[in-house]
Write a protein that holds these residues in place. Sequence first.
Motif, PDB file in Angstrom:
ATOM      1  N   ALA A 195       0.842  -1.202   0.000  1.00  0.00           N
ATOM      2  CA  ALA A 195       0.000   0.000   0.000  1.00  0.00           C
ATOM      3  C   ALA A 195       0.873   1.247   0.000  1.00  0.00           C
ATOM      4  N   ALA A 196       1.947   1.222   0.788  1.00  0.00           N
ATOM      5  CA  ALA A 196       2.859   2.372   0.845  1.00  0.00           C
ATOM      6  C   ALA A 196       3.575   2.553  -0.495  1.00  0.00           C
ATOM      7  N   ALA A 197       3.937   1.435  -1.146  1.00  0.00           N
ATOM      8  CA  ALA A 197       4.616   1.515  -2.446  1.00  0.00           C
ATOM      9  C   ALA A 197       3.676   2.090  -3.512  1.00  0.00           C
ATOM     10  N   LEU A 198       2.399   1.696  -3.421  1.00  0.00           N
ATOM     11  CA  LEU A 198       1.426   2.256  -4.367  1.00  0.00           C
ATOM     12  C   LEU A 198       1.249   3.756  -4.126  1.00  0.00           C
ATOM     13  N   LEU A 199       1.205   4.129  -2.861  1.00  0.00           N
ATOM     14  CA  LEU A 199       1.071   5.549  -2.529  1.00  0.00           C
ATOM     15  C   LEU A 199       2.265   6.345  -3.053  1.00  0.00           C
ATOM     16  N   VAL A 255      -7.044   9.208 -12.358  1.00  0.00           N
ATOM     17  CA  VAL A 255      -7.627   7.942 -11.886  1.00  0.00           C
ATOM     18  C   VAL A 255      -6.501   6.929 -11.732  1.00  0.00           C
ATOM     19  N   PHE A 256      -6.062   6.751 -10.506  1.00  0.00           N
ATOM     20  CA  PHE A 256      -4.844   5.962 -10.259  1.00  0.00           C
ATOM     21  C   PHE A 256      -5.086   4.464 -10.347  1.00  0.00           C
ATOM     22  N   GLY A 257      -5.953   3.976  -9.492  1.00  0.00           N
ATOM     23  CA  GLY A 257      -6.217   2.531  -9.439  1.00  0.00           C
ATOM     24  C   GLY A 257      -7.066   2.262  -8.227  1.00  0.00           C
ATOM     25  N   ASP A 258      -7.572   1.041  -8.125  1.00  0.00           N
ATOM     26  CA  ASP A 258      -8.498   0.719  -7.043  1.00  0.00           C
ATOM     27  C   ASP A 258      -8.369  -0.756  -6.711  1.00  0.00           C
ATOM     28  N   GLY A 259      -8.386  -1.058  -5.432  1.00  0.00           N
ATOM     29  CA  GLY A 259      -8.421  -2.460  -5.040  1.00  0.00           C
ATOM     30  C   GLY A 259      -7.336  -2.856  -4.069  1.00  0.00           C
ATOM     31  N   SER A 260      -7.170  -4.170  -3.986  1.00  0.00           N
ATOM     32  CA  SER A 260      -6.241  -4.721  -3.006  1.00  0.00           C
ATOM     33  C   SER A 260      -4.784  -4.631  -3.470  1.00  0.00           C
ATOM     34  N   GLU A 262     -11.181  -7.398  -3.613  1.00  0.00           N
ATOM     35  CA  GLU A 262     -10.127  -8.426  -3.618  1.00  0.00           C
ATOM     36  C   GLU A 262      -9.226  -8.332  -4.836  1.00  0.00           C
ATOM     37  N   VAL A 263      -9.692  -7.626  -5.886  1.00  0.00           N
ATOM     38  CA  VAL A 263      -8.892  -7.523  -7.111  1.00  0.00           C
ATOM     39  C   VAL A 263      -8.293  -6.121  -7.186  1.00  0.00           C
ATOM     40  N   TYR A 264      -7.434  -5.887  -8.201  1.00  0.00           N
ATOM     41  CA  TYR A 264      -6.883  -4.548  -8.411  1.00  0.00           C
ATOM     42  C   TYR A 264      -7.263  -4.122  -9.822  1.00  0.00           C
ATOM     43  N   ILE A 265      -7.717  -2.878  -9.939  1.00  0.00           N
ATOM     44  CA  ILE A 265      -8.219  -2.373 -11.221  1.00  0.00           C
ATOM     45  C   ILE A 265      -7.475  -1.088 -11.588  1.00  0.00           C
ATOM     46  N   ALA A 266      -6.977  -1.029 -12.803  1.00  0.00           N
ATOM     47  CA  ALA A 266      -6.261   0.165 -13.287  1.00  0.00           C
ATOM     48  C   ALA A 266      -6.497   0.294 -14.786  1.00  0.00           C
ATOM     49  N   ASN A 267      -5.951   1.339 -15.364  1.00  0.00           N
ATOM     50  CA  ASN A 267      -6.120   1.614 -16.790  1.00  0.00           C
ATOM     51  C   ASN A 267      -4.782   1.898 -17.465  1.00  0.00           C
ATOM     52  N   ILE A 268      -4.755   1.809 -18.777  1.00  0.00           N
ATOM     53  CA  ILE A 268      -3.547   2.140 -19.537  1.00  0.00           C
ATOM     54  C   ILE A 268      -3.194   3.617 -19.351  1.00  0.00           C
TER      55      ILE A 268
END
Length: 259
Positions: free
Chosen positions: A71-75, A98-103, A147-153
Amino acid sequence: MRGEAAQPVQAWVDYFRDLGIHDFYRPGGPAPLAGDEALEAAATPAAMAPLDLAPLPGPAPVPAASMPDRAAALLAIRNDIGDCTRCPLAYAGRRKIVFGDGSPTARLMFVGEGPGADEDAQGVPFVGKAGQLLNNMIAAMGLARAEVYIANIVKCRPPNNRVPEPVEANTCSQFLLRQIDVVGPEVIVALGATAATYLLGVKQSLGSLRGRWHACRGAKLAVTYHPAFLLRDPSQKAEAWKDLRMVMGELGLKPPARG
Ligand code: URA
């Protein structure tokens, strides 16, 4: 079944209704259940570059890391993006990145094309109509969206929901790749041709990429239809379900118990 407990099952029912399946039976039961992300970059030669089809760099080794570490690395990635002006999308009416969403420890990651109007307003991927369908697809796989992670190109909305330009996708993809490396999913699902093209570094028809495994950053990658396409052509939902079943098999997932 009531309240929160009923929601995943309802989403599953909604998804199968969309597939045209309306009758649900309990095994041995008597009756069918009632049923569904700069102008300066634009001024550089890179802006004129054609689609960059070189495979994306990597894969980077994914160190086992705890949920708080990831989580810290994503931040840290989000902080590096900042109030980004690296590509023309920063000046094309963007409201939120829109960064990303999820676990941060998701085994499964979905990658779409780019934010639409709803996502641009909320700063969260896949929250509009296509997002609702994606939520139902995730629930049908026996998973919660969290439970999943969602992001975009790309992390900024392309005007009028057009396909991201190569300079936009190629500028933004460094951050997506870092997200993938941090989360370290076992499986990535590329939603649609844009995601498949930039994650695989090949521009081929969706049909030729579906139904088999590809490799991306140490993960297995499957290609399926973009939910927005499925909303326009619901007859392809059964084909998308075949793709999701392939993913479920790899992850050892079963559809949620009925009833
Ligand atoms: N379509 C996408 O590709 N991504 C989103 O976040 C929403 C719609």
